[in-house]
Design a protein around this motif. Sequence first.
Motif: not given
Length: 584
Positions: A34-38, A303-307, A544-553, A566-573
């Motif tokens: 599922n695509m993440g939303k901004i 993280f890296f590909q999103v950025a 950025a949201s499109l890239v997240l769609k490409k990852f299982d995690c 833009l801040l790119i994080g993991w579970k809110g961190t």
Amino acid sequence: MANAIFPLEEYNFGGIWDDLTSTSKSPKNLDGVNMGKIGRLFGSENWGDDGGTDYGFNQELVEEGLLFSKYQQQSYLDYEVFDDRSFDILSPTLLPCMEEIAKLGKISGGIQDASESKKKNQHDFSYASLELLKKYDIGRLSGRQIVQPRCDAQYTKFASQELSTEEIIRIAGARFIQSSCEVVGIPSMLKNPIGLSFSELSDEAAKNVELVEFLLASAEKVGHQQFERASRLLKYCDNFSSGTGNPVQRVVHYFSEALRERINLGTGRISSKGFWKKQSSDLNQEMTTLNEASLACHERIPFFQVARFTGIQAIIDNVAGAKRIHIIDLEIRCGAQWPVLMQALVSRYDCPLELLKISAIGTSSKQMIEDTGKRLASFAESMDIPFSFKVVMVPDMLDLKEDLFELDAEEAIAIYSEYSFMSLIFVPNRLESIMRVLRNIIPRVMVVMEVEANNNSPSFVKRFIESLFFYGSYFDCFDACMGRDDPNRVITELIFFHQGIRNIVAKEGEERIIRHVKIDVWRSFFARFGIIETELSTSSLYQASLVLKKFDCGSSCTLGMNEKSLLIGWKGTPMHSLSVWKFT
């Protein structure tokens, strides 16, 4: 072309790596996420009052008399301008908390023979630790915008669900602080931050919490230079942590090793005198050279590909209409981002490209940079793109001058910095020299990717806690995205994480070259050169949201905004930042 998004579907993540590197690995199972939303969520929630949940503590630790205090500040060089004390922006939500902390000195303690000095240490402990742990509340960034991960459970409602490493650290920290306050008779202001009693945790979570408590206890002892007691506590960490275990065991393993090295340096068992320059050079080389293992992680960790894709979109937005484009890359590495830019520029049918020029700056590894240039030239030829690559080698960054770039008045210049500035914090005169050169070039845009962490504090204890949270989230991310026995993961953790943690925890002064600061500090630094932060376009955020769609995690990766960055994080961190700057 302004704000026009380049079609991500045309790009093969793994194929780009294959063309530029020796690795043939590519990410698997990337569809169906599922695509993440901004989005934007203001403020943060406070820890709830659970009505006095009992936070007991291991009796052995209680007998040790565990108390944090601020580490004695040493004499620092000019890079102290990047210390958090210089640019720290306190959240208004912390002010009442600090006012209450200030009252603690008036509370009578429960230990009859406590000295005034000891009471001051107790006060320091409460001030530093409470402030830090309070900041790691739900939302993590008080007063700032943050997008929560879709997979996160409400901490107060799902005690049986597996807890993240960051949550384990927060539980352990809260228990540690409360027990320490109870030992000295100071009423604790910390309530249960997650609403779970120790008995409600699973066996594995309970063991993990206790393991982190021992680590915090040993760090406190090291901060007081009570090395013998710290060593005894570290024995427990050594016995129950592992570099191949779960994320908590892994992070404790590496932090425990770093504490032991600090103890050995403090007691004189080992000496780094005369060797720190070579060690710093070797470490910096390891941290900036991409090998097969690190490339594999770049493919698997979002993280890296999103950025990168977001940053490339920002460049495209700011050079729209330009037929001659000049990219100045401050640290090119393997240059995997530039084939993406080439493919995007080829799709500009309304604005044919006359020349794409890339200037790569380097002080060492000239052959590696030249090899990268040859691969990029080959890729550009296959795309029928007029291309020029120039290596700008300087013996020292102080020697960098604008006339080395062969600038053309008709070209649109973009500066690209991918984790370049952070490696120069410990040599600020070089960092400032680079900024003056870039200022004179007057590019259309500067895209900056940096680690979003605050481990540059002169206070050892504060630096330790901040780094523990940051690396804890990184180990958690690796556990979700890669197998625990994945050789690429093991090698990357051993080289990058181990060496980074070791340098942050065990070293001081000039020897501490791993220094990360948050976007607020960079914002203050760039302002000194008249550089203005600019908005990321809607296209960049959508990318950025499109890239997240490409990852299982990808569902656990969070996207948030800190002002215009833009801040790119993991579970809110927050873990990484992507920002765009204009020169006025």
